[in-house]
Design a protein around this motif. Structure first.
Motif, PDB file in Angstrom:
ATOM      1  N   GLY A  56      11.375  -1.608   7.373  1.00 15.16           N
ATOM      2  CA  GLY A  56      12.055  -2.549   6.598  1.00 15.16           C
ATOM      3  C   GLY A  56      11.797  -3.756   6.462  1.00 15.16           C
ATOM      4  N   ILE A  57      10.749  -4.201   7.519  1.00 13.01           N
ATOM      5  CA  ILE A  57      10.208  -5.703   7.828  1.00 13.01           C
ATOM      6  C   ILE A  57       8.885  -5.735   7.536  1.00 13.01           C
ATOM      7  N   ALA A  58       8.224  -4.679   7.416  1.00 14.11           N
ATOM      8  CA  ALA A  58       6.622  -5.031   7.074  1.00 14.11           C
ATOM      9  C   ALA A  58       6.167  -3.667   6.840  1.00 14.11           C
ATOM     10  N   GLY A  59       5.042  -3.830   5.792  1.00 11.26           N
ATOM     11  CA  GLY A  59       4.426  -2.611   5.254  1.00 11.26           C
ATOM     12  C   GLY A  59       3.426  -2.218   6.493  1.00 11.26           C
ATOM     13  N   PHE A  60       2.805  -1.141   6.066  1.00  9.56           N
ATOM     14  CA  PHE A  60       1.725  -0.605   7.221  1.00  9.56           C
ATOM     15  C   PHE A  60       0.711  -1.084   7.166  1.00  9.56           C
ATOM     16  N   HIS A  61       0.079  -2.202   6.440  1.00 11.23           N
ATOM     17  CA  HIS A  61      -0.873  -3.211   6.479  1.00 11.23           C
ATOM     18  C   HIS A  61      -0.458  -4.589   7.039  1.00 11.23           C
ATOM     19  N   GLY A  62       0.990  -4.609   7.374  1.00  4.40           N
ATOM     20  CA  GLY A  62       1.171  -5.945   7.912  1.00  4.40           C
ATOM     21  C   GLY A  62       1.749  -6.884   6.953  1.00  4.40           C
ATOM     22  N   GLY A  63       1.939  -6.533   5.611  1.00  2.00           N
ATOM     23  CA  GLY A  63       2.520  -7.355   4.692  1.00  2.00           C
ATOM     24  C   GLY A  63       3.822  -7.228   4.374  1.00  2.00           C
ATOM     25  N   PRO A  64       4.328  -7.926   3.381  1.00  2.00           N
ATOM     26  CA  PRO A  64       6.025  -7.553   3.212  1.00  2.00           C
ATOM     27  C   PRO A  64       6.128  -6.252   2.981  1.00  2.00           C
ATOM     28  N   PRO A  65       7.479  -5.799   3.045  1.00  2.00           N
ATOM     29  CA  PRO A  65       7.896  -4.425   2.735  1.00  2.00           C
ATOM     30  C   PRO A  65       7.828  -4.356   1.354  1.00  2.00           C
ATOM     31  N   ASN A  66       7.574  -3.045   0.777  1.00  2.00           N
ATOM     32  CA  ASN A  66       7.868  -3.032  -0.708  1.00  2.00           C
ATOM     33  C   ASN A  66       9.090  -2.248  -1.227  1.00  2.00           C
ATOM     34  N   ALA A  67       9.264  -2.130  -2.325  1.00  3.74           N
ATOM     35  CA  ALA A  67      10.803  -1.919  -2.850  1.00  3.74           C
ATOM     36  C   ALA A  67      11.126  -0.519  -2.356  1.00  3.74           C
ATOM     37  N   SER A  68      10.247   0.322  -2.021  1.00  4.50           N
ATOM     38  CA  SER A  68      10.749   1.522  -1.449  1.00  4.50           C
ATOM     39  C   SER A  68      11.184   1.614  -0.190  1.00  4.50           C
ATOM     40  N   THR A  69      11.130   0.567   0.658  1.00  7.72           N
ATOM     41  CA  THR A  69      11.270   0.636   2.016  1.00  7.72           C
ATOM     42  C   THR A  69      12.474  -0.571   2.600  1.00  7.72           C
ATOM     43  N   ARG A  70      12.586  -1.360   1.589  1.00 11.07           N
ATOM     44  CA  ARG A  70      13.527  -2.560   2.130  1.00 11.07           C
ATOM     45  C   ARG A  70      15.003  -2.128   2.160  1.00 11.07           C
ATOM     46  N   ARG A  71      15.344  -2.048   3.261  1.00  5.60           N
ATOM     47  CA  ARG A  71      16.777  -1.664   3.595  1.00  5.60           C
ATOM     48  C   ARG A  71      17.793  -2.497   2.971  1.00  5.60           C
ATOM     49  N   TRP A  72      17.249  -3.680   2.990  1.00  5.11           N
ATOM     50  CA  TRP A  72      18.298  -4.722   2.883  1.00  5.11           C
ATOM     51  C   TRP A  72      18.410  -5.131   1.052  1.00  5.11           C
ATOM     52  N   SER A  73      17.861  -4.357   0.356  1.00  2.00           N
ATOM     53  CA  SER A  73      17.702  -4.755  -1.144  1.00  2.00           C
ATOM     54  C   SER A  73      18.971  -4.713  -1.660  1.00  2.00           C
ATOM     55  N   ASP A  74      19.778  -5.261  -2.595  1.00  3.16           N
ATOM     56  CA  ASP A  74      20.436  -5.135  -3.274  1.00  3.16           C
ATOM     57  C   ASP A  74      20.807  -4.329  -4.416  1.00  3.16           C
ATOM     58  N   GLU A  79      22.246   4.801  -8.049  1.00  7.41           N
ATOM     59  CA  GLU A  79      22.320   4.556  -9.555  1.00  7.41           C
ATOM     60  C   GLU A  79      21.054   4.315 -10.176  1.00  7.41           C
ATOM     61  N   VAL A  80      20.110   3.626  -9.355  1.00  9.14           N
ATOM     62  CA  VAL A  80      18.546   3.344  -9.996  1.00  9.14           C
ATOM     63  C   VAL A  80      18.062   4.553 -10.007  1.00  9.14           C
ATOM     64  N   ALA A  81      18.086   5.488  -9.068  1.00 10.07           N
ATOM     65  CA  ALA A  81      17.201   6.861  -9.529  1.00 10.07           C
ATOM     66  C   ALA A  81      17.818   7.657 -10.570  1.00 10.07           C
ATOM     67  N   GLU A  82      19.202   7.367 -11.024  1.00  9.95           N
ATOM     68  CA  GLU A  82      19.513   8.363 -12.129  1.00  9.95           C
ATOM     69  C   GLU A  82      19.053   7.558 -13.169  1.00  9.95           C
ATOM     70  N   ARG A  83      18.962   6.298 -13.159  1.00  8.38           N
ATOM     71  CA  ARG A  83      18.340   5.522 -14.479  1.00  8.38           C
ATOM     72  C   ARG A  83      16.886   5.665 -14.708  1.00  8.38           C
ATOM     73  N   ASP A  84      16.095   5.927 -13.495  1.00 11.00           N
ATOM     74  CA  ASP A  84      14.774   5.798 -13.442  1.00 11.00           C
ATOM     75  C   ASP A  84      14.252   7.144 -12.466  1.00 11.00           C
ATOM     76  N   PRO A  85      14.081   8.496 -13.124  1.00  9.78           N
ATOM     77  CA  PRO A  85      13.768   9.408 -11.922  1.00  9.78           C
ATOM     78  C   PRO A  85      12.507   9.269 -11.335  1.00  9.78           C
ATOM     79  N   ALA A  86      11.592   8.057 -11.975  1.00 12.23           N
ATOM     80  CA  ALA A  86      10.325   8.039 -11.155  1.00 12.23           C
ATOM     81  C   ALA A  86      10.444   6.749 -10.225  1.00 12.23           C
ATOM     82  N   ALA A  87      11.540   6.277 -10.111  1.00  9.19           N
ATOM     83  CA  ALA A  87      11.619   5.307  -8.865  1.00  9.19           C
ATOM     84  C   ALA A  87      11.470   5.942  -7.482  1.00  9.19           C
ATOM     85  N   LEU A  88      10.822   5.234  -6.683  1.00  9.21           N
ATOM     86  CA  LEU A  88      10.613   5.713  -5.259  1.00  9.21           C
ATOM     87  C   LEU A  88      11.252   5.091  -4.103  1.00  9.21           C
ATOM     88  N   PHE A  89      12.009   5.765  -3.395  1.00  9.78           N
ATOM     89  CA  PHE A  89      12.895   4.910  -2.320  1.00  9.78           C
ATOM     90  C   PHE A  89      12.637   5.996  -0.916  1.00  9.78           C
TER      91      PHE A  89
END
Length: 615
Positions: A56-74, A79-89
């Motif tokens: 939730g802090i950093a990706g596995f290469h050390g960069g910023p976390p991507n949208a699939s792992t940001r626990r703090w995302s608003d 709801e997002v998964a229902e709108r977009d079944p391809a969304a990855l969390f």
């Protein structure tokens, strides 16, 4: 705020994210007495999710976390998964397990008992604006050890320390209706942290004290300090945030007293001679006065006791009279078989009443870190004198300036939170630290921080001593810098001394200062008895005899002015792993975890009754 070295690159990269708050002003505030203000409680049900690899802090290469792992995302993941079944969390905080806060994560689930690392917490709350001309602060009583706080997907700020409160101005981040708060609570510590990883107590990671939203006027009181000075005056100092305040004042209605304050760029100050009818706070008469602190339309209603504490030769003087500190040490851990460091007023009262009424005590050492303001306020109410300590403990990195800065920040936060408490008479800067030039310089700097913040109390530290044969000498180089010397001594437990030989041990000091035995003790498993001529260590019989002999030794120390044996109740400590007698508990308590009194409890209670009645 110092960041762990392994995360510095992540911090830089995360600062480039659109959600980051790096461009915003520093939102931190002190908010002394925050618990007295009207507030919206954020205690109760929170979702939680472990993050052992910190994705939730950093990706596995050390960069910023991507949208699939940001626990703090608003986002609401479902709801997002229902709108977009391809969304990855790879998280879903809204469907993660629920716990009730405050309280350490060791009580969330059995597998969390020894967890160390990062845990995410999240909850929603509804907010209605307090109206124009007001500010709203998000305030935490404590998060152990580091907290990263997000509101509606934006980083509000961070705090390091584990035991002191912090608040952030979130006025411009709140929105009408639903809001989302996320906290990354990280218990992991490095050798540069305070304290470092090796201790003799349970970490109790997580959100362990109250969380609230506090609304104040635009111009409001950020910090205040009302006290009785040693020259007999009631003095007041306040700091006002948000612009100038007309005619700030402090009123004590029961005394018919008003202190008008003058302001400069730093603070507003004033004092008056104490009225003759002032009743001084003491353990026998813990008088607290209603005090109104007012500035710019902001009013805080406090309850404050007035007393003086000083040293004269080898005596400690409370309100000008010598006093002997009849005490015991205590960890912040409620009675019960499964404590989670949830210190409610009832929990604090139960512990402190055992000291005052059960042990005939007048003193408690709150070890080895700042305890909850619930406890220090309860000490004010019950009439117990308090030793308050910052967590400079054992193997601190004395040569690291950043470590010193962290300790100084912790000390400052502790003092500013609690210096209105009449019960607190001693600030302790360290416990059992090995002597070196770097350590001496570090602790002298910390002592300077204390004296700059509070010139009305005494400074101490729990020291080690030199023993040669039957003579122990207080030879610590810090002795000249402290007001009261304090020694941890375990002769007969961590030494091979026969218990019968303890009364013949001698203590010497060239300092001419009062001394406290800040620790002595022996483990005993409640209910285990061995009354043989030579009772077994870990038996109640051995512990009771240890106390008898150690107290006989203490009576022979002419400059001893107090004791706080180790410790009131058994407490959790992962380093204590004897499979029969310890099982993850330090058993030096005079009470079992659930409050059962051991034999030594009565031994100490009788000694304190003797001391009390002889004075």
């Amino acid at each position: 705020m110092r960041m762990r070295p392994d995360l510095w690159l992540v911090a830089i990269l995360c600062a480039l994210l659109p959600v980051a708050a790096a461009a915003q002003p520093d939102r931190r505030a002190m908010l002394t007495g925050a618990e007295l203000r009207p507030a919206q409680s954020l205690d109760g049900a929170w979702h939680w999710s472990i993050d052992p690899y910190r994705d939730g802090i950093a990706g596995f290469h050390g960069g910023p976390p991507n949208a699939s792992t940001r626990r703090w995302s608003d986002v609401i993941v479902a709801e997002v998964a229902e709108r977009d079944p391809a969304a990855l969390f790879e998280f879903d905080m809204q469907r993660s397990p629920v716990t009730h806060l405050p309280g350490s994560w060791i009580g969330h689930a059995p597998e969390m008992r020894l967890y160390q690392g990062l845990v995410w917490y999240q909850r929603d709350f509804d907010f209605t604006s307090a109206g124009p001309g007001r500010r709203t602060y998000l305030r935490f009583g404590a998060v152990d050890y580091r907290a990263d706080v997000y509101l509606n997907g934006k980083l509000v700020g961070s705090h390091e320390g584990g035991f002191t409160p912090f608040a952030f101005d979130v006025t411009d981040l709140l929105r009408p209706g639903r809001n989302q708060i996320t906290v990354g609570a990280d218990s992991a510590r490095t050798n540069d942290d305070v304290p470092p990883p090796v201790t003799d107590w349970e970490t109790y990671g997580g959100i362990t004290r109250l969380v609230s939203l506090i609304s104040v006027p635009e111009t409001h009181i950020e910090d205040y300090w009302v006290r009785l000075t040693r020259d007999g005056r009631i003095a007041a100092t306040i700091r006002v945030a948000g612009g100038g305040a007309d005619a700030p004042r402090v009123r004590i209605p029961a005394l018919g007293t008003t202190i008008l304050l003058r302001c400069d760029a730093q603070a507003c100050t004033g004092s008056i001679a104490a009225p003759r009818r002032l009743k001084r706070w003491s353990p026998e008469t813990p008088t607290l006065y209603a005090v109104e602190i007012e500035a710019g339309g902001d009013v805080i209603h406090e309850r404050i006791g007035f007393r003086t504490i000083e040293v004269r030769g080898t005596d400690i003087l409370l309100n000008g009279k010598p006093i002997f500190l009849r005490g015991i040490s205590m960890h912040e851990e409620e009675l019960g078989s499964d404590p989670v460091r949830a210190m409610t007023p009832a929990a604090a009262r139960a512990l402190l009443t055992e000291i005052r009424d059960g042990l005939n005590g007048n003193f408690v050492r709150l070890a080895h870190y700042p305890h909850s303001e619930v406890t220090t306020r309860m000490a004010d109410e019950l009439g117990l004198l308090v030793w308050s300590e910052v967590q400079v403990y054992w193997r601190v990195n004395w040569s690291n300036p950043a470590t010193l800065a962290t300790a100084q920040a912790m000390m400052t936060e502790t003092i500013q939170r609690d210096r209105n408490r009449a019960s607190i008479i001693l600030w302790s800067v360290a416990n059992e630290t090995p002597v070196s030039e770097a350590r001496n310089a570090f602790l002298r700097a910390l002592i300077g921080t204390v004296r700059a913040q509070d010139d009305t109390r005494l400074v101490t530290a729990a020291l080690l001593s030199k023993r040669e044969g039957k003579v122990s000498t207080i030879d610590d180089p810090l002795a000249g810098d402290l007001d009261v010397l304090a020694i941890n001594t375990y002769n007969g437990w961590y030494s091979g001394d026969p218990l019968a030989s303890l009364p013949s041990l001698e203590w010497r000091s060239e300092s001419g200062k009062p001394m406290i035995f800040s620790e002595f003790g022996a483990d005993a498993q409640a209910g285990y008895h061995d009354a043989a001529p030579s009772p077994h260590k870990f038996s109640e019989d051995y512990q009771a005899d240890y106390y008898r002999q150690t107290l006989a030794m203490a009576r022979r120390v002419p400059f001893l002015r107090g004791m706080s044996p180790w410790i009131l109740k058994d407490f959790r400590s992962p380093r204590r792993q004897h499979p029969v007698y310890q099982q993850g508990w330090n058993r030096k308590g005079l009470l079992s975890p659930t409050g059962e009194r051991k034999q030594a409890f009565e031994v100490l209670a009788q000694e304190y009754a003797r001391i009390r009645d002889s004075r």
